[in-house]
Design a protein around this motif. Sequence first.
Motif, PDB file in Angstrom:
ATOM      1  N   THR A   6       0.851  -1.182   0.000  1.00  0.00           N
ATOM      2  CA  THR A   6       0.000   0.000   0.000  1.00  0.00           C
ATOM      3  C   THR A   6       0.895   1.243   0.000  1.00  0.00           C
ATOM      4  OG1 THR A   6      -0.140   0.273   2.412  1.00  0.00           O
ATOM      5  CG2 THR A   6      -1.711  -1.256   1.391  1.00  0.00           C
ATOM      6  N   GLY A   7       0.396   2.327  -0.563  1.00  0.00           N
ATOM      7  CA  GLY A   7       1.226   3.519  -0.686  1.00  0.00           C
ATOM      8  C   GLY A   7       2.379   3.259  -1.642  1.00  0.00           C
ATOM      9  N   ILE A  30       1.629  -6.370  -6.065  1.00  0.00           N
ATOM     10  CA  ILE A  30       0.458  -5.536  -6.311  1.00  0.00           C
ATOM     11  C   ILE A  30       0.749  -4.161  -5.725  1.00  0.00           C
ATOM     12  CG2 ILE A  30      -2.014  -5.203  -5.932  1.00  0.00           C
ATOM     13  CD1 ILE A  30      -1.420  -7.652  -7.592  1.00  0.00           C
ATOM     14  N   ALA A  31       0.786  -3.146  -6.574  1.00  0.00           N
ATOM     15  CA  ALA A  31       1.048  -1.771  -6.138  1.00  0.00           C
ATOM     16  C   ALA A  31      -0.294  -1.072  -5.926  1.00  0.00           C
ATOM     17  CB  ALA A  31       1.871  -1.031  -7.183  1.00  0.00           C
ATOM     18  N   TYR A  32      -0.642  -0.844  -4.665  1.00  0.00           N
ATOM     19  CA  TYR A  32      -1.943  -0.258  -4.312  1.00  0.00           C
ATOM     20  C   TYR A  32      -1.740   1.184  -3.862  1.00  0.00           C
ATOM     21  CZ  TYR A  32      -6.690  -0.223  -2.292  1.00  0.00           C
ATOM     22  OH  TYR A  32      -8.001   0.048  -1.995  1.00  0.00           O
ATOM     23  N   ASP A  33      -2.326   2.134  -4.592  1.00  0.00           N
ATOM     24  CA  ASP A  33      -2.138   3.552  -4.273  1.00  0.00           C
ATOM     25  C   ASP A  33      -3.255   4.354  -4.939  1.00  0.00           C
ATOM     26  OD1 ASP A  33      -0.919   6.343  -4.282  1.00  0.00           O
ATOM     27  OD2 ASP A  33       0.731   5.220  -3.390  1.00  0.00           O
ATOM     28  N   ASN A  34      -3.628   5.485  -4.321  1.00  0.00           N
ATOM     29  CA  ASN A  34      -4.641   6.336  -4.961  1.00  0.00           C
ATOM     30  C   ASN A  34      -4.019   7.379  -5.889  1.00  0.00           C
ATOM     31  OD1 ASN A  34      -3.561   8.221  -3.218  1.00  0.00           O
ATOM     32  ND2 ASN A  34      -5.439   8.546  -2.041  1.00  0.00           N
ATOM     33  N   PHE A  35      -2.686   7.381  -5.954  1.00  0.00           N
ATOM     34  CA  PHE A  35      -1.941   8.278  -6.841  1.00  0.00           C
ATOM     35  C   PHE A  35      -2.269   9.749  -6.585  1.00  0.00           C
ATOM     36  CE2 PHE A  35      -2.114   4.529  -9.974  1.00  0.00           C
ATOM     37  CZ  PHE A  35      -0.973   3.983  -9.431  1.00  0.00           C
ATOM     38  N   SER A  36      -2.549  10.089  -5.333  1.00  0.00           N
ATOM     39  CA  SER A  36      -2.871  11.478  -4.994  1.00  0.00           C
ATOM     40  C   SER A  36      -1.688  12.412  -5.246  1.00  0.00           C
ATOM     41  CB  SER A  36      -3.308  11.585  -3.530  1.00  0.00           C
ATOM     42  OG  SER A  36      -2.277  11.151  -2.656  1.00  0.00           O
ATOM     43  N   GLN A  53       1.705  -5.280 -10.804  1.00  0.00           N
ATOM     44  CA  GLN A  53       0.310  -5.006 -11.132  1.00  0.00           C
ATOM     45  C   GLN A  53      -0.141  -3.801 -10.316  1.00  0.00           C
ATOM     46  OE1 GLN A  53      -2.210  -8.451 -10.612  1.00  0.00           O
ATOM     47  NE2 GLN A  53      -0.774  -9.813 -11.673  1.00  0.00           N
ATOM     48  N   THR A  54      -0.640  -2.775 -10.972  1.00  0.00           N
ATOM     49  CA  THR A  54      -1.049  -1.569 -10.256  1.00  0.00           C
ATOM     50  C   THR A  54      -2.545  -1.590  -9.987  1.00  0.00           C
ATOM     51  OG1 THR A  54      -1.266  -0.382 -12.355  1.00  0.00           O
ATOM     52  CG2 THR A  54       0.810  -0.172 -11.189  1.00  0.00           C
ATOM     53  N   PHE A  55      -2.898  -1.010  -8.857  1.00  0.00           N
ATOM     54  CA  PHE A  55      -4.285  -0.975  -8.417  1.00  0.00           C
ATOM     55  C   PHE A  55      -4.552   0.428  -7.891  1.00  0.00           C
ATOM     56  CE2 PHE A  55      -7.368  -4.458  -7.732  1.00  0.00           C
ATOM     57  CZ  PHE A  55      -8.439  -3.726  -7.219  1.00  0.00           C
ATOM     58  N   LYS A  56      -5.226   1.257  -8.685  1.00  0.00           N
ATOM     59  CA  LYS A  56      -5.511   2.632  -8.281  1.00  0.00           C
ATOM     60  C   LYS A  56      -6.759   2.669  -7.420  1.00  0.00           C
ATOM     61  CE  LYS A  56      -6.220   7.340  -9.970  1.00  0.00           C
ATOM     62  NZ  LYS A  56      -6.331   8.223 -11.156  1.00  0.00           N
ATOM     63  N   ALA A  57      -6.585   2.905  -6.122  1.00  0.00           N
ATOM     64  CA  ALA A  57      -7.719   2.916  -5.193  1.00  0.00           C
ATOM     65  C   ALA A  57      -7.280   3.536  -3.878  1.00  0.00           C
ATOM     66  CB  ALA A  57      -8.241   1.501  -4.966  1.00  0.00           C
ATOM     67  N   ASP A  58      -8.247   3.978  -3.114  1.00  0.00           N
ATOM     68  CA  ASP A  58      -7.999   4.588  -1.804  1.00  0.00           C
ATOM     69  C   ASP A  58      -7.953   3.515  -0.724  1.00  0.00           C
ATOM     70  OD1 ASP A  58      -8.935   6.135   0.799  1.00  0.00           O
ATOM     71  OD2 ASP A  58      -8.238   7.639  -0.647  1.00  0.00           O
ATOM     72  N   ILE A  59      -7.147   3.732   0.298  1.00  0.00           N
ATOM     73  CA  ILE A  59      -7.035   2.767   1.393  1.00  0.00           C
ATOM     74  C   ILE A  59      -8.349   2.627   2.161  1.00  0.00           C
ATOM     75  CG2 ILE A  59      -6.235   4.433   3.131  1.00  0.00           C
ATOM     76  CD1 ILE A  59      -4.920   0.839   2.637  1.00  0.00           C
TER      77      ILE A  59
END
Length: 301
Positions: A6-7, A30-36, A53-59
């Motif tokens: 995450t982040g 898996i790269a989880y981030d909202n890209f803020s 693998q990227t995953f654009k989403a909020d925690i």
Amino acid sequence: MKILITGAAGYIGSELCRYYTNQLSISTVIAYDNFSKGANGLLDAGINRKKLQTFKADILDNFKLRKALSGIDLVIHAAGVGSTYNTADKDIHHYEQVNHWGTAELVGILEEKKIIRLIYLSTTDVIGYTTQADNISQSQHISAFASSLGRAEEEIERLIARKRATILRIGEVVGKSPNQDTESPLNNMVADAILLNRVQIIGNGNNQFPYTHMGSIIGACDAIISEKLDCGTYNLVDGNTMLREAADIIMESIPELEVVFVAHHFQPAASEVSNSLPESIKKEIPLQESLMMFLESFQVK
């Protein structure tokens, strides 16, 4: 092994992605981030894109977080709202929402998925929040930022009790990353020295604070993944330093460096934290070596 970070687009997260996508033991990251703050950290040429693998989403997005965690073996939780040095409390609600409740959301899902392990990257600032301030030399004002992470740690204690989580409390981080951070005091000093040939120190520069090299974070995560480090809460610091000391070290590589003191009569808050990792795990990279490696990564010798 399949891991989720995450982040992942942040300062620490992007370096973890670069490192773990190049490890043979890791099949997928898996790269989880909202890209803020943008996605530049995940565009680095050093990242093995075949494993990423990227995953654009909020925690705080329960549905997407739950989906991203499917089939994961381990989570490195580096997501959160960071703070500048000597942070103010004006962003208390934002800190609480992301750092505390975002972590609570993650822990709640992990409690259901019983095989997943968690590594949480916290901060040494949180030590004053806890009831037992072990390894700290003096009490200090607890910021909203530290409080939010302290409450996050309380959520993770439930997983630690089940031998499924480890908390790493890190100091001010120094080191290179695909998404370079220049907000931490040491990184900011190196950036100013290289670009401006001039560094500015607020106060007299004699206040101690703990620092952690990026390589030490990766080393501790490796130890957890290989089960050489037991579940629990650890202070992961390489030492304690002062900005005045850091400036002297940088000046060895940049002799013409100008050091400017602003409000030199002012004494900022100070803390001193000891590394609590087992002797077989700890490395404690000296400040001289930490800063020299950082400078050399920018071809400054």
